[in-house]
Enzyme design. Structure first.
Site, mmCIF file in Angstrom:
data_model
loop_
_atom_site.group_PDB
_atom_site.id
_atom_site.type_symbol
_atom_site.label_atom_id
_atom_site.label_comp_id
_atom_site.label_asym_id
_atom_site.label_seq_id
_atom_site.Cartn_x
_atom_site.Cartn_y
_atom_site.Cartn_z
ATOM 1 N N GLU A 36 0.806 -1.228 0.000
ATOM 2 C CA GLU A 36 0.000 0.000 0.000
ATOM 3 C C GLU A 36 0.838 1.277 0.000
ATOM 4 O O GLU A 36 0.492 2.253 -0.672
ATOM 5 C CB GLU A 36 -0.962 0.003 1.194
ATOM 6 C CG GLU A 36 -2.187 -0.887 1.024
ATOM 7 C CD GLU A 36 -1.971 -2.359 1.378
ATOM 8 O OE1 GLU A 36 -0.801 -2.798 1.471
ATOM 9 O OE2 GLU A 36 -2.973 -3.062 1.542
HETATM 10 N N1 COA Z 1 -6.484 -2.177 -9.327
HETATM 11 C C1 COA Z 1 -6.920 -1.980 -10.584
HETATM 12 N N2 COA Z 1 -6.472 -2.665 -11.648
HETATM 13 C C2 COA Z 1 -5.552 -3.603 -11.419
HETATM 14 C C3 COA Z 1 -5.056 -3.885 -10.137
HETATM 15 C C4 COA Z 1 -5.565 -3.126 -9.056
HETATM 16 N N3 COA Z 1 -5.178 -3.324 -7.790
HETATM 17 N N4 COA Z 1 -4.145 -4.872 -10.227
HETATM 18 C C5 COA Z 1 -4.085 -5.207 -11.523
HETATM 19 N N5 COA Z 1 -4.928 -4.439 -12.246
HETATM 20 C C6 COA Z 1 -5.140 -4.474 -13.700
HETATM 21 C C7 COA Z 1 -3.959 -3.914 -14.458
HETATM 22 O O1 COA Z 1 -4.018 -2.503 -14.500
HETATM 23 C C8 COA Z 1 -4.123 -4.584 -15.800
HETATM 24 O O2 COA Z 1 -5.105 -3.874 -16.526
HETATM 25 P P1 COA Z 1 -4.921 -3.683 -18.154
HETATM 26 O O3 COA Z 1 -5.067 -5.086 -18.683
HETATM 27 O O4 COA Z 1 -6.069 -2.803 -18.490
HETATM 28 O O5 COA Z 1 -3.570 -3.102 -18.354
HETATM 29 C C9 COA Z 1 -4.709 -5.948 -15.449
HETATM 30 O O6 COA Z 1 -5.230 -5.826 -14.119
HETATM 31 C C10 COA Z 1 -3.674 -7.043 -15.434
HETATM 32 O O7 COA Z 1 -2.595 -6.611 -14.626
HETATM 33 P P2 COA Z 1 -1.069 -7.039 -14.910
HETATM 34 O O8 COA Z 1 -0.206 -6.247 -14.003
HETATM 35 O O9 COA Z 1 -0.813 -6.978 -16.375
HETATM 36 O O10 COA Z 1 -1.146 -8.584 -14.473
HETATM 37 P P3 COA Z 1 0.014 -9.526 -13.960
HETATM 38 O O11 COA Z 1 -0.600 -10.887 -13.918
HETATM 39 O O12 COA Z 1 1.249 -9.332 -14.746
HETATM 40 O O13 COA Z 1 0.308 -9.076 -12.449
HETATM 41 C C11 COA Z 1 -0.295 -8.335 -10.211
HETATM 42 C C12 COA Z 1 -0.641 -9.237 -11.424
HETATM 43 C C13 COA Z 1 -1.418 -8.496 -9.222
HETATM 44 C C14 COA Z 1 1.031 -8.818 -9.587
HETATM 45 C C15 COA Z 1 -0.136 -6.867 -10.692
HETATM 46 O O14 COA Z 1 -1.277 -6.532 -11.475
HETATM 47 C C16 COA Z 1 -0.059 -5.870 -9.566
HETATM 48 O O15 COA Z 1 0.961 -5.755 -8.947
HETATM 49 N N6 COA Z 1 -1.144 -5.109 -9.328
HETATM 50 C C17 COA Z 1 -1.142 -4.024 -8.379
HETATM 51 C C18 COA Z 1 -1.468 -4.531 -7.025
HETATM 52 C C19 COA Z 1 -1.464 -3.446 -5.985
HETATM 53 O O16 COA Z 1 -0.646 -2.555 -5.955
HETATM 54 N N7 COA Z 1 -2.432 -3.560 -5.081
HETATM 55 C C20 COA Z 1 -2.511 -2.717 -3.934
HETATM 56 C C21 COA Z 1 -3.843 -2.110 -3.841
HETATM 57 S S1 COA Z 1 -3.997 -1.313 -2.278
#
Ligand code: COA
Length: 262
Positions: free
Chosen positions: A137
């Site tokens: 976060e």
């Molecule tokens: N909120 C909104 N959208 C999210 C998201 C979140 N927390 N986490 C992932 N997405 C979306 C991405 O923006 C992406 O959208 P797009 O296809 O329109 O570009 C889609 O989900 C796929 O994400 P991607 O990062 O390409 O997938 P991945 O399988 O390579 O990785 C994660 C998965 C979860 C490791 C990575 O998405 C990530 O680190 N997400 C952020 C998590 C985060 O910071 N959460 C804290 C919230 S408090």
């Protein structure tokens, strides 16, 4: 009840709840949180015969935590609305934490932020070897607030301090070391491993298992040694005298399986 972002599926004594927004890695939006809250609130009424719950995520990841787009939007709401909203999320995690049956987490891909918080309210967590975890976060300028009581209860103050302030991602092997997860297996073996946990659970008395969950919570929250003695003595006395306890003890002495295993 019909859900938009959850798939709830019952097979015999096992209910599976799958977060279902795979395109955004099952990130929580307001509706999904409300659906989870509603599922947890209905559980005592709707769960007759359910003896284990498996929580998982559809697609590539377990859960990417709060939906960043939703978080950005709610930041513009009033402080009162934000506090009400956060309190409802906190209540949802508490309801899951206190479900009267064992909850097994099935983690593939990633469990980040609130997704890692969801892991913390499970009783048993089985993770794929490649799964990545993180309380990230602070990287978004926010904090893992509502999940913190459950996370700290699981991983302790020291690991929480390190992981909350760095926001660093960590592998399943590290999550296993600090008891956030309990088994790490190749992804193809997740379901078989969960089935073995379910078989163990079905061999135990359902009321005893519910009481065991309450016991851990109550003893962990005991004020002092006298309070712990009071809690444990009462809990044990109740169980011994219960029909289920009597049946379990009788079955053991009669060298047969207890009634609840049929
Ligand atoms: N909120 C909104 N959208 C999210 C998201 C979140 N927390 N986490 C992932 N997405 C979306 C991405 O923006 C992406 O959208 P797009 O296809 O329109 O570009 C889609 O989900 C796929 O994400 P991607 O990062 O390409 O997938 P991945 O399988 O390579 O990785 C994660 C998965 C979860 C490791 C990575 O998405 C990530 O680190 N997400 C952020 C998590 C985060 O910071 N959460 C804290 C919230 S408090």
């Amino acid at each position: 009840m019909a859900y938009r972002f959850l798939v709830v599926d019952r097979k015999g004594p096992v209910e599976r709840v799958t977060l279902n927004r795979p395109d955004v890695r099952n990130a929580f939006n307001a509706e999904m949180l409300a659906e989870l809250a509603s599922w947890a609130a209905d559980f005592p009424k709707s769960s007759s015969g359910v003896r284990a719950v498996v929580i998982g995520g559809a697609g590539k990841a377990f859960c990417a935590g709060a939906d960043a787009a939703w978080l950005k939007k709610v930041a513009q709401h009033s402080e009162d609305d934000n506090i009400r909203d956060a309190a409802a999320t906190s209540q949802m995690f508490r309801a899951l934490d206190e479900l009267p049956v064992p909850v097994i987490g099935r983690v593939q891909g990633a469990a980040i932020g609130g997704g890692a918080g969801l892991v913390a309210v499970c009783d048993v967590v089985v993770a794929a070897e490649e799964a990545v975890f993180g309380f990230t976060e602070v990287k978004l300028g926010i904090i893992p607030a509502v999940i913190s009581p459950f996370v700290i209860a699981k991983i302790g103050v020291s690991a929480a301090r390190e992981l909350f302030v760095t926001g660093a991602r960590f592998p399943a092997a590290r999550a296993y070391k600090m008891d956030l997860v309990h088994a790490v297996v190749p992804e193809a073996e997740l379901d078989d491993t969960i089935d073995r946990y379910v078989a163990e659970i079905l061999a135990g008395g359902p009321q005893a298992i519910a009481a065991a969950k309450t016991l851990v919570r109550d003893v962990a929250g005991a004020q002092d040694a006298a309070d712990a003695t009071r809690i444990t003595a009462k809990a044990l006395a109740e169980r011994r005298a219960s029909d289920e306890g009597q049946e379990g003890l009788r079955a053991f002495l009669e060298k047969r399986k207890p009634g609840w295993t049929r």
